[in-house]
Design an enzyme around this catalytic site. Structure first.
Site, PDB file in Angstrom:
ATOM      1  N   GLY A  18       0.854  -1.195   0.000  1.00 35.72           N
ATOM      2  CA  GLY A  18       0.000   0.000   0.000  1.00 35.72           C
ATOM      3  C   GLY A  18       0.884   1.237   0.000  1.00 35.72           C
ATOM      4  N   GLY A  21      -0.701   4.441  -1.057  1.00 37.84           N
ATOM      5  CA  GLY A  21      -1.997   4.728  -0.420  1.00 37.84           C
ATOM      6  C   GLY A  21      -1.963   5.913   0.526  1.00 37.84           C
ATOM      7  CG  ASP A  94      -2.278  -6.715  -8.621  1.00 35.66           C
ATOM      8  OD1 ASP A  94      -2.611  -6.674  -7.409  1.00 35.66           O
ATOM      9  OD2 ASP A  94      -3.077  -6.983  -9.550  1.00 35.66           O
ATOM     10  CE  LYS A 158     -11.053   0.900  13.972  1.00 33.21           C
ATOM     11  NZ  LYS A 158     -11.238   2.172  13.316  1.00 33.21           N
ATOM     12  CG  ASP A 187      -6.661   0.621  19.521  1.00 34.16           C
ATOM     13  OD1 ASP A 187      -6.648   1.863  19.535  1.00 34.16           O
ATOM     14  OD2 ASP A 187      -7.640  -0.049  19.866  1.00 34.16           O
ATOM     15  CG  HIS A 188      -5.254   5.791  16.166  1.00 37.04           C
ATOM     16  ND1 HIS A 188      -6.431   5.286  15.704  1.00 37.04           N
ATOM     17  CD2 HIS A 188      -5.546   7.031  16.625  1.00 37.04           C
ATOM     18  CE1 HIS A 188      -7.388   6.167  15.863  1.00 37.04           C
ATOM     19  NE2 HIS A 188      -6.883   7.250  16.418  1.00 37.04           N
ATOM     20  CE  LYS A 192      -6.176   9.096  20.170  1.00 35.03           C
ATOM     21  NZ  LYS A 192      -6.245  10.201  19.258  1.00 35.03           N
ATOM     22  CG  ASP A 245     -15.124   3.656  13.298  1.00 32.75           C
ATOM     23  OD1 ASP A 245     -14.209   3.243  12.570  1.00 32.75           O
ATOM     24  OD2 ASP A 245     -15.312   4.862  13.537  1.00 32.75           O
ATOM     25  CG  HIS A 250     -10.170   3.377  19.126  1.00 33.71           C
ATOM     26  ND1 HIS A 250      -9.006   2.813  18.668  1.00 33.71           N
ATOM     27  CD2 HIS A 250     -10.743   3.960  18.038  1.00 33.71           C
ATOM     28  CE1 HIS A 250      -8.888   3.049  17.369  1.00 33.71           C
ATOM     29  NE2 HIS A 250      -9.923   3.735  16.962  1.00 33.71           N
ATOM     30  CE  LYS A 350     -17.226   8.289  12.725  1.00 34.95           C
ATOM     31  NZ  LYS A 350     -15.944   8.822  13.178  1.00 34.95           N
TER      32      LYS A 350
HETATM   33  C1  BG6 Z   1     -10.652   5.708  13.907  1.00 36.82           C
HETATM   34  C2  BG6 Z   1     -12.056   5.577  13.421  1.00 36.82           C
HETATM   35  O1  BG6 Z   1     -10.159   4.463  14.333  1.00 36.82           O
HETATM   36  O2  BG6 Z   1     -10.622   6.613  15.004  1.00 36.82           O
HETATM   37  C3  BG6 Z   1     -12.623   6.951  13.023  1.00 36.82           C
HETATM   38  O3  BG6 Z   1     -12.085   4.715  12.297  1.00 36.82           O
HETATM   39  C4  BG6 Z   1     -12.480   7.909  14.168  1.00 36.82           C
HETATM   40  O4  BG6 Z   1     -13.986   6.837  12.646  1.00 36.82           O
HETATM   41  C5  BG6 Z   1     -11.060   7.918  14.674  1.00 36.82           C
HETATM   42  O5  BG6 Z   1     -12.848   9.198  13.696  1.00 36.82           O
HETATM   43  C6  BG6 Z   1     -10.929   8.769  15.908  1.00 36.82           C
HETATM   44  O6  BG6 Z   1      -9.579   8.885  16.195  1.00 36.82           O
HETATM   45  P1  BG6 Z   1      -9.003  10.193  16.833  1.00 36.82           P
HETATM   46  O7  BG6 Z   1      -7.567   9.878  17.087  1.00 36.82           O
HETATM   47  O8  BG6 Z   1      -9.211  11.294  15.840  1.00 36.82           O
HETATM   48  O9  BG6 Z   1      -9.783  10.415  18.093  1.00 36.82           O
END
Ligand code: BG6
Length: 498
Positions: A18, A21, A94, A158, A187-188, A192, A245, A250, A350
């Protein structure tokens, strides 16, 4: 992060599937640029960007230069860029063509010799989830991940599956090729600062840890709220909803960190084991539980920051009668010795009136026999861990009101400051890539955590799918459906907006 170049034994080739991407352009390359700047990459390190597009290496590098310029937290400096661009190679391929992996393997083996990278590999799957298994299959067929005397790691974004069944299938496939300790499930949120700070606050402060239990805490609230709608991601979100999501990953990760027991040491597995136990102790999800404790919502049109916005069903690629939830509120109980009786309230959505991520710990009231008699309302002690956009700690306690004879006022201490870059940013990826290269998987999810999270999420998703909803049920710009407020009101509580 540490200072200086990391151990040169950690030399590696980072293979990004990717490579052309969005994730690579906006997050990974700016992160790599800043890692070069901070001298945090190994001396022998090479990036191979695998992409389908027909581009020369020069064109590819020009595109990357523009992306870094746009997204990096530091201004691009030509000396640093020169160093990074010398590490980057574009490999047109590819990745759905399983025949081509042998050739890629030969290419990487060849590169090892010139770049002195010792056979170590990081395979980053920066592609849509439907390609995860195909790429792993390609790696398996070509034996690309198995090199004697060297290590191979797999990085996977994810969503990890779309339910327990598909997650298991994906995991089993991956395990045919990689060992659990070499799989880095991103898991971002774990990247943080304040999420990493949860353990420090709890386990480095006797004033918090000694009262971190059901004897002193009335309830804990975890709110991840966003003003943003689904934007151009309607196609993805329609099959995901807030459950997949945000909750399955998270929120469950945050909940585990807030509720876990102290690990026996700071080793990755010791921490993950304690997090996992929290999920095992979660109260059974019965039909009665679901009826009484879960609220789903979907946004209608409304106004955000003075601007009218459309409802979810009017968004691009969303069916007019969509039953997908864009909001979830729920009450959970962790039935272990520490937490039995203290509810956890969770909320995410959201197009809400506020964008913020916070954990509010509400302590129990003292007996109303001395100061809080005769209609004096007792404000509770509140500890708020502010994750974003403000980052830091807020604490509320009662003191004498000097302006009156015997009044009591809540006093508020707030150490937080506004830091807009706590999101899904290149900065978070710097930390994550650095940890991957060092082989530290603490900020990534282990399989049994993912499995336990899906087990919980699946039951809620199934209930949502079976139930008839009257959607939309909240206006954009509000704080969610009325029932989300009733969920706490019926327990004599309220959501805190600090
Ligand atoms: C992502 C979701 O994992 O986290 C998004 O797919 C969401 O929908 C986002 O907006 C929120 O992350 P952050 O770091 O902006 O709070």
């Amino acid at each position: 992060m540490g200072n200086g170049i990391i151990d040169s034994n950690l030399s590696a080739i980072l293979v990004i599937f990717g490579g052309t991407g969005d994730l690579t352009n906006r997050k990974l390359m700016p992160a790599l640029y800043n890692l070069v700047l901070d001298q945090l990459l190994p001396e022998h390190f090479t990036v191979v960007s695998v992409g389908r597009r027909d581009k020369t290496e020069e064109d590819y590098k020009n595109d990357i230069y523009d992306s870094i310029k746009k997204h990096s937290r530091n201004k691009i400096d030509d000396t640093i860029w020169k160093k990074l661009q010398a590490m980057i190679h574009y490999y047109q391929f590819d990745f759905t063509n399983l025949e081509g992996y042998e050739e890629l393997k030969d290419y990487l083996d060849q590169l090892d010799k010139t770049a002195d990278t010792g056979g170590n590999r990081v395979f980053y799957l920066a592609v849509a989830p439907e390609y995860f298994e195909t790429i792993v299959q390609g790696l398996q067929n070509s034996d690309m991940a198995a090199k004697s005397g060297a290590w191979s790691r797999l990085i996977i974004e994810k969503p990890f599956g779309k339910d327990l069944k598909t997650a298991r299938k994906l995991n089993n496939k991956i395990l045919e090729v990689f060992q659990e300790r070499d799989i880095y499930r991103i898991d971002h949120y774990l990247g943080k600062e304040m999420i990493q700070n949860i353990m420090v606050l709890r386990f480095c402060n006797s004033i918090f840890e000694s009262i971190w239990n059901n004897k002193f805490i009335d309830n804990i609230q975890i709110s991840l709220t966003e003003k943003l709608g689904v934007g151009t991601r309607g196609g993805y979100y329609e099959h995901s909803g807030a459950m997949r999501d945000m909750i399955q990953n998270h929120i469950i990760q945050i909940l585990s960190l807030v509720a876990m027991e102290p690990p026996i040491n700071l080793k990755t597995d010791s921490i993950r084991t304690e997090k996992q136990k929290v999920l095992e102790a979660m109260e059974d999800i019965t039909p009665e539980f679901l009826r009484d404790n879960v609220v789903f919502g979907q946004y209608g049109s409304g106004v955000i920051d003075g601007t009218p916005v459309i409802g979810y069903r009017e968004e691009l690629n969303v069916p007019k009668a969509s039953g997908t939830e864009t909001f979830v509120a729920l009450k959970l109980h962790i039935n272990n010795f520490r937490w039995a009786g203290t509810p956890f309230y969770i909320r995410t959505g959201k197009r809400l009136g506020k964008s913020s991520a916070e954990i509010v710990v509400q302590f129990k009231d003292l007996p109303n026999v001395l100061y809080f008699k005769d209609n004096h309302i007792q404000e509770p002690n509140l500890l708020v861990l502010r994750i974003q956009p403000n980052v830091g700690v807020f604490f509320q306690f009662n003191t004498k009101d000097f302006s009156s004879y015997n009044g009591i006022v809540p006093t508020q201490m707030d150490t937080s400051s506004f830091k807009p870059n706590q999101g899904n940013t290149p900065e978070a990826y710097e930390r994550l890539i650095y940890d991957i290269l060092r082989g530290d998987a603490t900020l990534f999810s282990r399989w049994d955590e993912v499995e336990a999270a899906w087990t919980i999420a699946d039951q809620l998703i199934e209930y949502r799918e079976q139930k008839k909803h009257t959607f939309p049920n909240y206006d954009s710009g509000s704080m969610g459906p009325v029932r989300a407020f009733e969920l706490l009101a019926k327990d004599g509580r309220k959501w805190w907006h600090i």
